[in-house]
Design a protein around this motif. Structure first.
Motif, PDB file in Angstrom:
ATOM      1  N   LYS A  11      -4.875 -10.286  -2.108  1.00  0.00           N
ATOM      2  CA  LYS A  11      -4.330 -11.223  -3.089  1.00  0.00           C
ATOM      3  C   LYS A  11      -2.924 -10.720  -3.412  1.00  0.00           C
ATOM      4  O   LYS A  11      -2.738  -9.544  -3.727  1.00  0.00           O
ATOM      5  N   VAL A  12      -1.949 -11.597  -3.310  1.00  0.00           N
ATOM      6  CA  VAL A  12      -0.557 -11.220  -3.551  1.00  0.00           C
ATOM      7  C   VAL A  12      -0.021 -12.045  -4.707  1.00  0.00           C
ATOM      8  O   VAL A  12      -0.194 -13.263  -4.741  1.00  0.00           O
ATOM      9  N   ARG A  13       0.630 -11.362  -5.631  1.00  0.00           N
ATOM     10  CA  ARG A  13       1.263 -12.069  -6.747  1.00  0.00           C
ATOM     11  C   ARG A  13       2.439 -11.258  -7.262  1.00  0.00           C
ATOM     12  O   ARG A  13       2.550 -10.068  -7.018  1.00  0.00           O
ATOM     13  N   ARG A  14       3.302 -11.960  -7.988  1.00  0.00           N
ATOM     14  CA  ARG A  14       4.430 -11.279  -8.622  1.00  0.00           C
ATOM     15  C   ARG A  14       3.882 -10.326  -9.692  1.00  0.00           C
ATOM     16  O   ARG A  14       2.950 -10.673 -10.414  1.00  0.00           O
ATOM     17  N   LEU A  15       4.478  -9.153  -9.750  1.00  0.00           N
ATOM     18  CA  LEU A  15       4.099  -8.185 -10.771  1.00  0.00           C
ATOM     19  C   LEU A  15       4.880  -8.479 -12.045  1.00  0.00           C
ATOM     20  O   LEU A  15       6.051  -8.861 -11.987  1.00  0.00           O
ATOM     21  N   VAL A  16       4.218  -8.317 -13.178  1.00  0.00           N
ATOM     22  CA  VAL A  16       4.813  -8.610 -14.478  1.00  0.00           C
ATOM     23  C   VAL A  16       4.639  -7.402 -15.393  1.00  0.00           C
ATOM     24  O   VAL A  16       3.943  -6.446 -15.049  1.00  0.00           O
ATOM     25  N   THR A  17       5.257  -7.472 -16.549  1.00  0.00           N
ATOM     26  CA  THR A  17       5.250  -6.350 -17.486  1.00  0.00           C
ATOM     27  C   THR A  17       3.839  -5.852 -17.780  1.00  0.00           C
ATOM     28  O   THR A  17       3.620  -4.643 -17.896  1.00  0.00           O
ATOM     29  N   SER A  18       2.874  -6.747 -17.881  1.00  0.00           N
ATOM     30  CA  SER A  18       1.501  -6.318 -18.185  1.00  0.00           C
ATOM     31  C   SER A  18       0.870  -5.518 -17.038  1.00  0.00           C
ATOM     32  O   SER A  18      -0.182  -4.903 -17.226  1.00  0.00           O
ATOM     33  N   ASP A  19       1.520  -5.464 -15.875  1.00  0.00           N
ATOM     34  CA  ASP A  19       1.041  -4.663 -14.748  1.00  0.00           C
ATOM     35  C   ASP A  19       1.612  -3.245 -14.757  1.00  0.00           C
ATOM     36  O   ASP A  19       1.323  -2.458 -13.851  1.00  0.00           O
ATOM     37  N   THR A  20       2.405  -2.908 -15.750  1.00  0.00           N
ATOM     38  CA  THR A  20       3.115  -1.631 -15.773  1.00  0.00           C
ATOM     39  C   THR A  20       2.185  -0.439 -15.564  1.00  0.00           C
ATOM     40  O   THR A  20       2.500   0.478 -14.796  1.00  0.00           O
ATOM     41  N   GLU A  21       1.032  -0.414 -16.208  1.00  0.00           N
ATOM     42  CA  GLU A  21       0.132   0.741 -16.077  1.00  0.00           C
ATOM     43  C   GLU A  21      -0.406   0.877 -14.659  1.00  0.00           C
ATOM     44  O   GLU A  21      -0.512   1.990 -14.137  1.00  0.00           O
ATOM     45  N   GLU A  22      -0.731  -0.230 -14.013  1.00  0.00           N
ATOM     46  CA  GLU A  22      -1.209  -0.184 -12.629  1.00  0.00           C
ATOM     47  C   GLU A  22      -0.097   0.268 -11.683  1.00  0.00           C
ATOM     48  O   GLU A  22      -0.340   1.035 -10.747  1.00  0.00           O
ATOM     49  N   ILE A  23       1.110  -0.206 -11.924  1.00  0.00           N
ATOM     50  CA  ILE A  23       2.260   0.199 -11.113  1.00  0.00           C
ATOM     51  C   ILE A  23       2.503   1.692 -11.287  1.00  0.00           C
ATOM     52  O   ILE A  23       2.745   2.415 -10.317  1.00  0.00           O
ATOM     53  N   LEU A  24       2.431   2.163 -12.525  1.00  0.00           N
ATOM     54  CA  LEU A  24       2.637   3.585 -12.808  1.00  0.00           C
ATOM     55  C   LEU A  24       1.586   4.425 -12.091  1.00  0.00           C
ATOM     56  O   LEU A  24       1.912   5.442 -11.470  1.00  0.00           O
ATOM     57  N   LYS A  25       0.331   4.001 -12.139  1.00  0.00           N
ATOM     58  CA  LYS A  25      -0.751   4.740 -11.479  1.00  0.00           C
ATOM     59  C   LYS A  25      -0.505   4.813  -9.967  1.00  0.00           C
ATOM     60  O   LYS A  25      -0.632   5.879  -9.370  1.00  0.00           O
ATOM     61  N   LEU A  26      -0.160   3.694  -9.356  1.00  0.00           N
ATOM     62  CA  LEU A  26       0.127   3.686  -7.921  1.00  0.00           C
ATOM     63  C   LEU A  26       1.313   4.597  -7.622  1.00  0.00           C
ATOM     64  O   LEU A  26       1.273   5.406  -6.692  1.00  0.00           O
ATOM     65  N   SER A  27       2.371   4.488  -8.411  1.00  0.00           N
ATOM     66  CA  SER A  27       3.577   5.288  -8.190  1.00  0.00           C
ATOM     67  C   SER A  27       3.293   6.780  -8.315  1.00  0.00           C
ATOM     68  O   SER A  27       3.752   7.574  -7.486  1.00  0.00           O
ATOM     69  N   LEU A  28       2.531   7.156  -9.323  1.00  0.00           N
ATOM     70  CA  LEU A  28       2.218   8.569  -9.531  1.00  0.00           C
ATOM     71  C   LEU A  28       1.336   9.136  -8.423  1.00  0.00           C
ATOM     72  O   LEU A  28       1.283  10.357  -8.235  1.00  0.00           O
ATOM     73  N   SER A  29       0.669   8.271  -7.667  1.00  0.00           N
ATOM     74  CA  SER A  29      -0.144   8.744  -6.544  1.00  0.00           C
ATOM     75  C   SER A  29       0.733   9.138  -5.352  1.00  0.00           C
ATOM     76  O   SER A  29       0.221   9.635  -4.352  1.00  0.00           O
ATOM     77  N   ASN A  30       2.051   8.930  -5.466  1.00  0.00           N
ATOM     78  CA  ASN A  30       3.009   9.222  -4.395  1.00  0.00           C
ATOM     79  C   ASN A  30       4.092  10.201  -4.846  1.00  0.00           C
ATOM     80  O   ASN A  30       5.276   9.855  -4.863  1.00  0.00           O
ATOM     81  N   PRO A  31       3.717  11.443  -5.203  1.00  0.00           N
ATOM     82  CA  PRO A  31       4.723  12.386  -5.712  1.00  0.00           C
ATOM     83  C   PRO A  31       5.798  12.740  -4.699  1.00  0.00           C
ATOM     84  O   PRO A  31       6.933  13.046  -5.084  1.00  0.00           O
ATOM     85  N   THR A  32       5.496  12.691  -3.407  1.00  0.00           N
ATOM     86  CA  THR A  32       6.496  13.020  -2.386  1.00  0.00           C
ATOM     87  C   THR A  32       7.683  12.072  -2.462  1.00  0.00           C
ATOM     88  O   THR A  32       8.838  12.492  -2.350  1.00  0.00           O
ATOM     89  N   PHE A  33       7.413  10.785  -2.693  1.00  0.00           N
ATOM     90  CA  PHE A  33       8.491   9.807  -2.795  1.00  0.00           C
ATOM     91  C   PHE A  33       9.481  10.205  -3.888  1.00  0.00           C
ATOM     92  O   PHE A  33      10.693  10.234  -3.677  1.00  0.00           O
ATOM     93  N   TYR A  34       8.955  10.532  -5.074  1.00  0.00           N
ATOM     94  CA  TYR A  34       9.824  10.831  -6.213  1.00  0.00           C
ATOM     95  C   TYR A  34      10.435  12.224  -6.136  1.00  0.00           C
ATOM     96  O   TYR A  34      11.426  12.503  -6.808  1.00  0.00           O
ATOM     97  N   LYS A  35       9.884  13.087  -5.294  1.00  0.00           N
ATOM     98  CA  LYS A  35      10.503  14.391  -5.055  1.00  0.00           C
ATOM     99  C   LYS A  35      11.875  14.200  -4.420  1.00  0.00           C
ATOM    100  O   LYS A  35      12.813  14.921  -4.708  1.00  0.00           O
ATOM    101  N   TYR A  36      11.974  13.200  -3.540  1.00  0.00           N
ATOM    102  CA  TYR A  36      13.224  12.954  -2.816  1.00  0.00           C
ATOM    103  C   TYR A  36      14.076  11.843  -3.412  1.00  0.00           C
ATOM    104  O   TYR A  36      15.262  11.761  -3.135  1.00  0.00           O
TER     105      TYR A  36
END
Length: 166
Positions: A11-36
């Motif tokens: 299921k694909v949809r535009r992400l909105v402000t109320s998705d911030t916590e889910e986006i944060l969780k996904l992002s934090l699962s990728n520490p290598t990305f933010y290391k660089y």
């Protein structure tokens, strides 16, 4: 372009402000990305990324979208169409939840994204990854991208520009 064209499986949809916590969780699962690639991911950074567009582009050109398996956000994409020119799409970010990596899911999703962009008349895709991030470099090379030979200095890192014809 319809966001539903980006995947037959998810299921694909535009992400909105109320998705911030889910986006944060996904992002934090990728520490290598933010290391660089700074800055460190935070809720304000996410909300900024949801709306920022390059000069001379509008929010209509931006696709900040999520790919969901049921209620679970498994991948996200930040894409600008017709940028930097009329035949190109620019990928600002494509990230897969670490639990879904190494299984071909990111490659499968991106293959569908490329198909949707081609169907919409675009001819190529460009992106940048942070120099030294071998995980990102490997993913993009595996998916048919090539280094253009161009680099861009960004705050805190050097970006390697890649491209691919559709």
């Amino acid at each position: 372009m319809e966001v539903s064209d980006f995947s037959d499986k998810y299921k694909v949809r535009r992400l909105v402000t109320s998705d911030t916590e889910e986006i944060l969780k996904l992002s934090l699962s990728n520490p290598t990305f933010y290391k660089y690639c700074p800055p460190e991911i935070t809720r304000p950074v996410i909300r900024h990324d949801m709306t920022v567009v390059p000069p001379h582009k509008t929010k209509d050109d931006k696709y900040y979208i999520g790919f969901f398996d049921g209620d679970k956000l498994v991948a996200m994409l930040d894409l600008i169409t017709k940028y930097p020119d009329e035949i190109t799409a620019w990928v600002g970010l494509f990230m897969v939840d670490s639990q879904y990596q190494g299984k071909g899911i990111g490659t499968a999703i991106f293959k569908e994204i490329m198909s949707a962009l081609k169907k919409d008349g675009l001819k190529q895709v460009e992106l940048a990854y942070a120099k030294g991030n071998q995980q990102s470099e490997h993913f993009w090379l595996k998916n048919g991208f090539f280094k253009t030979g161009n680099e861009a200095e960004e705050p805190g890192y050097t970006a390697i520009i890649m491209g691919r014809l559709l």
